[in-house]
Design a protein around this motif. Structure first.
Motif, short mmCIF file in Angstrom:
data_model
loop_
_atom_site.label_atom_id
_atom_site.label_comp_id
_atom_site.label_asym_id
_atom_site.label_seq_id
_atom_site.Cartn_x
_atom_site.Cartn_y
_atom_site.Cartn_z
N ILE A 255 4.72 -1.98 -8.43
CA ILE A 255 5.43 -3.16 -9.65
C ILE A 255 6.28 -4.27 -8.60
CG2 ILE A 255 6.40 -3.44 -11.62
CD1 ILE A 255 4.65 -0.73 -12.55
N CYS A 256 6.87 -4.93 -8.50
CA CYS A 256 7.82 -5.75 -8.37
C CYS A 256 8.90 -6.55 -9.11
CB CYS A 256 7.39 -6.12 -6.76
SG CYS A 256 6.60 -5.36 -5.90
N VAL A 257 10.42 -7.07 -9.54
CA VAL A 257 10.18 -7.40 -9.94
C VAL A 257 11.45 -7.97 -9.07
CG1 VAL A 257 12.07 -7.61 -12.06
CG2 VAL A 257 10.33 -5.59 -12.05
N ASN A 258 11.44 -9.58 -9.48
CA ASN A 258 12.11 -10.29 -9.17
C ASN A 258 11.84 -10.36 -7.40
OD1 ASN A 258 13.44 -11.34 -10.72
ND2 ASN A 258 14.99 -9.87 -10.71
N ASN A 259 11.15 -10.12 -6.56
CA ASN A 259 10.62 -10.31 -5.76
C ASN A 259 11.45 -9.17 -4.57
OD1 ASN A 259 8.73 -11.85 -5.98
ND2 ASN A 259 9.47 -13.74 -5.57
N THR A 260 12.16 -9.00 -5.34
CA THR A 260 12.41 -7.81 -4.43
C THR A 260 12.62 -6.52 -4.36
OG1 THR A 260 15.11 -7.95 -6.03
CG2 THR A 260 14.28 -9.61 -3.90
N ASN A 261 12.98 -6.22 -6.30
CA ASN A 261 12.93 -4.38 -6.16
C ASN A 261 11.85 -4.32 -6.45
OD1 ASN A 261 14.24 -2.35 -7.27
ND2 ASN A 261 14.31 -3.58 -9.83
N ASP B 132 6.22 -13.81 -15.20
CA ASP B 132 7.69 -14.62 -15.16
C ASP B 132 8.74 -13.20 -13.82
OD1 ASP B 132 6.76 -16.44 -15.90
OD2 ASP B 132 7.61 -16.15 -17.99
N GLU B 133 8.38 -12.81 -12.53
CA GLU B 133 9.48 -12.79 -11.65
C GLU B 133 9.42 -11.55 -11.95
OE1 GLU B 133 12.77 -13.83 -11.19
OE2 GLU B 133 11.53 -15.94 -11.83
N PHE B 134 7.79 -11.28 -12.52
CA PHE B 134 7.53 -9.87 -11.73
C PHE B 134 5.59 -9.73 -11.17
CE2 PHE B 134 5.63 -9.69 -15.56
CZ PHE B 134 4.85 -8.29 -15.76
N PHE B 135 4.88 -9.06 -10.14
CA PHE B 135 4.10 -8.74 -9.80
C PHE B 135 3.54 -7.57 -9.77
CE2 PHE B 135 6.49 -10.63 -6.15
CZ PHE B 135 6.36 -9.07 -5.51
N ALA B 136 2.20 -6.70 -10.09
CA ALA B 136 1.80 -5.70 -9.94
C ALA B 136 0.46 -5.37 -9.52
CB ALA B 136 2.27 -4.81 -11.46
N ASP B 137 0.51 -4.60 -8.56
CA ASP B 137 -1.07 -3.86 -8.57
C ASP B 137 -1.09 -2.51 -8.55
OD1 ASP B 137 0.30 -2.64 -6.13
OD2 ASP B 137 -1.02 -3.32 -4.77
N VAL B 138 -2.34 -2.22 -8.06
CA VAL B 138 -2.48 -0.29 -8.39
C VAL B 138 -1.74 0.27 -7.52
CG1 VAL B 138 -4.92 -1.07 -8.57
CG2 VAL B 138 -4.63 -0.56 -6.57
N TRP B 139 -1.02 0.12 -6.76
CA TRP B 139 0.06 0.79 -5.66
C TRP B 139 1.43 0.28 -6.35
CZ3 TRP B 139 -2.77 3.31 -3.10
CH2 TRP B 139 -4.04 2.51 -2.50
#
Length: 167
Positions: free
Chosen positions: A41-47, A32-39
């Motif tokens: 981490i994004c929170v709220n699609n902006t941060n 919810d409100e974040f996604f991450a990969d190996v490069w």
């Protein structure tokens, strides 16, 4: 024979495309409100925060990054060597060098996805507070594509091992 050759080329290009998407795209772990990969981490699609020295267990993430990049490079090299061998090999010989390099690519993506699978809980739970998110989430499509790319590169490597050059 031409149809088989076209299928092998398309299969190899598909494997390379899957590796590129799995390596580059930001969807290995999503919630919810974040996604991450190996490069990053994004929170709220902006941060978005790049994974760097301040990241807990940064060496593990570097290992995943390095092996994913290595698998992509090896897959591309295997394709170029296949094209060279296609014109250089004598009739009846096998594409052994292409097979070896493709199987090394397979091994590299296996290592990367396995490390991420094993350490994912530690990586995201330790860094959740640091990046303002919860560790709860699910594996994203890039992670799944990495495992699909593993299967594709393995099958491709076996196909090259079996394949003989014909007229």
């Amino acid at each position: 024979m031409l149809v088989l050759l076209a299928f092998i080329i398309v299969f190899h290009i598909t494997s390379a495309a899957l590796l590129f998407v799995a390596t580059i795209d930001n969807a290995w772990w999503v919630g919810d409100e974040f996604f991450a990969d190996v490069w990053r981490i994004c929170v709220n699609n902006t941060n978005c925060t790049e994974i760097g020295d301040g990241f807990t267990d940064y060496a593990t993430m570097q290992a995943v990054q390095a092996t994913m990049i290595l698998s992509t490079i090896l897959c591309c090299i295997a394709f170029l060597i296949f094209l060279l061998q296609l014109f250089r090999l004598k009739q009846g010989e096998r594409f052994v060098l292409t097979s070896i390099i493709q199987l090394l690519s397979c091994l590299s993506v296996l290592i990367a996805a396995s490390i991420y699978t094993d350490r994912r809980q530690e990586l995201h739970s330790q860094n959740a507070a640091l990046y303002g998110q919860t560790a709860e989430g699910t594996y994203g499509y890039s992670f799944i594509l990495a495992w699909v790319a593993f299967a594709f590169t393995f099958i491709s490597g076996l196909m090259y091992l079996i394949l003989r050059k014909r007229k």
